[in-house]
Design an enzyme around this catalytic site. Structure first.
Site, PDB file in Angstrom:
ATOM      1  N   SER A  13      48.444  37.557  41.850  1.00  0.00           N
ATOM      2  CA  SER A  13      47.864  38.612  41.001  1.00  0.00           C
ATOM      3  C   SER A  13      48.258  39.769  42.942  1.00  0.00           C
ATOM      4  CB  SER A  13      46.710  37.989  41.174  1.00  0.00           C
ATOM      5  OG  SER A  13      46.293  36.921  42.068  1.00  0.00           O
ATOM      6  N   GLY A 139      40.161  41.245  53.669  1.00  0.00           N
ATOM      7  CA  GLY A 139      38.608  42.318  53.183  1.00  0.00           C
ATOM      8  C   GLY A 139      37.933  41.993  51.844  1.00  0.00           C
ATOM      9  N   ALA A 143      42.137  40.631  43.297  1.00  0.00           N
ATOM     10  CA  ALA A 143      43.118  41.737  42.915  1.00  0.00           C
ATOM     11  C   ALA A 143      42.615  42.302  41.424  1.00  0.00           C
ATOM     12  CB  ALA A 143      44.388  40.590  42.453  1.00  0.00           C
ATOM     13  N   LYS A 194      36.130  31.973  55.765  1.00  0.00           N
ATOM     14  CA  LYS A 194      35.216  32.633  54.186  1.00  0.00           C
ATOM     15  C   LYS A 194      35.790  31.417  52.885  1.00  0.00           C
ATOM     16  CE  LYS A 194      38.489  35.176  51.768  1.00  0.00           C
ATOM     17  NZ  LYS A 194      39.172  35.166  50.596  1.00  0.00           N
ATOM     18  N   ARG A 258      39.083  32.111  42.806  1.00  0.00           N
ATOM     19  CA  ARG A 258      39.336  31.046  42.817  1.00  0.00           C
ATOM     20  C   ARG A 258      38.694  29.598  43.679  1.00  0.00           C
ATOM     21  NH1 ARG A 258      45.185  32.382  43.699  1.00  0.00           N
ATOM     22  NH2 ARG A 258      45.575  33.798  42.781  1.00  0.00           N
TER      23      ARG A 258
END
EC number: 1.1.1.94
Length: 338
Positions: A13, A139, A143, A194, A258
């Site tokens: 993606s 950043g 997608a 993150k 995800r």
């Protein structure tokens, strides 16, 4: 602007979304993929239905099964692959590169066996003489939204800011704003860690906890990310920017994520193997949690949220019990010294 050829390694993606941006900017993107079905679909139908459903790609986006064909004459090579394939793909790329080239990677993770960031893996596997520069493009971005041409901001990070500016110039347009930064370590730490906190945010939502819990998890999770980042050489200010808090917000709060989706299923009681099978795509936070678990212990960094998520993933810790233990920790002052 003079048209430039850009090779994109990875037909997922993100690689496909970046190819769309480059085509919109009148450049010549060539995607290298390893599945006939996807490569043929991109070339013949101008779609990548598995990764970006309902997106029609510009006809200028091409795909190939040949790495040599993809990189031949490319000004920039973008590496857009899962972290578990980074080392093997870089070995192949090192053999294929014939001249110094700007390398860009967009992969967010840590190699569990070595605790290496992705730029360090690339530097180990690709000869210095073949790397004109190494840029991290990262950043707050999904997608899917980039492919829909929704407003998005990214940061191109490189020790050589002139190389970061070249990448900035190739990708920037009215839909995608690119900043530059020289803190490669901070960009990679923020982008990788993150994903662990996003798993936690998904778990919290799956348990039925509200906004208060998720806000606390994100805020204290950012403190943990910054602690480890500073310990390995990051500028703490980087974590207040796009590759830090920006990336954390988008990954913890969106159904596109995800990692959030995987965490949400875990919070609802599914086990890790079931979740990964249902996802059908890489969940980087799982792999990164395993890496950071050992790394934090080695560096003696206090990361209780990260440790709790590791325990849920790999030690069958009950998620509600993990939350109770976090809430019952010894009282502390909210103050960090960097």
């Amino acid at each position: 602007m003079t048209q430039k050829k850009v090779a994109i390694l990875g037909a997922g993606s993100w690689g496909t979304g970046l190819a769309l941006v480059l085509a919109d900017n009148n450049h010549k993107p060539v995607i290298w993929g390893n599945l006939d079905k996807i490569v043929n679909e991109i070339n013949e139908s101008h779609t990548n239905s598995h990764y970006l459903p309902d997106i029609i790609l510009p006809t200028e986006v091409k795909a190939t099964l040949s790495l040599d064909e993809a990189i031949d004459g490319a000004e920039i090579v973008v590496i857009a692959i899962p972290t578990n394939a980074m080392r093997i793909v870089c070995k192949q790329l090192n053999e294929a590169l014939k001249e110094p080239t700007i390398l860009v990677h967009v992969s967010k993770g840590i190699e569990p066996e070595t605790n290496l960031r992705m730029s360090e893996v690339i530097e180990e596997e690709i000869d210095a003489a073949k790397r004109k520069a190494l840029v991290v493009l990262s950043g707050p971005s999904h997608a899917e939204e980039v492919a829909l041409r929704h407003p998005t901001t990214l940061c191109a990070s490189c020790k050589d800011l002139s190389a970061a500016e070249i990448v900035q110039d190739r990708f920037i347009n009215n839909n995608l704003r690119i900043y530059t930064n020289d803190d490669v370590i901070g960009a990679e730490i923020g982008g990788a860690l993150k994903n662990i906190i996003a798993l936690g945010a998904g778990i919290s939502d799956g348990l039925g906890y509200g906004d208060n819990a998720k806000a606390a998890l994100m805020t204290r999770g950012m403190a943990e990310i910054t602690r480890l980042g500073v310990a390995v050489g990051s500028n703490p200010q980087t974590f207040y920017g796009l590759t830090g808090i920006g990336d954390l917000i988008v990954t913890c709060t969106s159904v596109h994520s995800r990692n959030w989706r995987a965490g949400n299923m875990l919070g609802k009681g599914e086990n890790l193997d079931e979740v990964l099978e249902k996802m059908g795509m890489v969940v980087e936070g799982v792999r990164t949690a395993k890496a950071v678990h050992g790394w934090a212990k080695k560096l003696d960094i206090d990361m209780p949220i990260t440790e709790s998520i590791y325990a849920i993933l790999f030690e069958n810790k009950d998620a509600r019990e993990a939350v109770d233990l976090l809430m019952g920790r010894e009282k502390k002052i909210e103050k960090e010294s960097f």
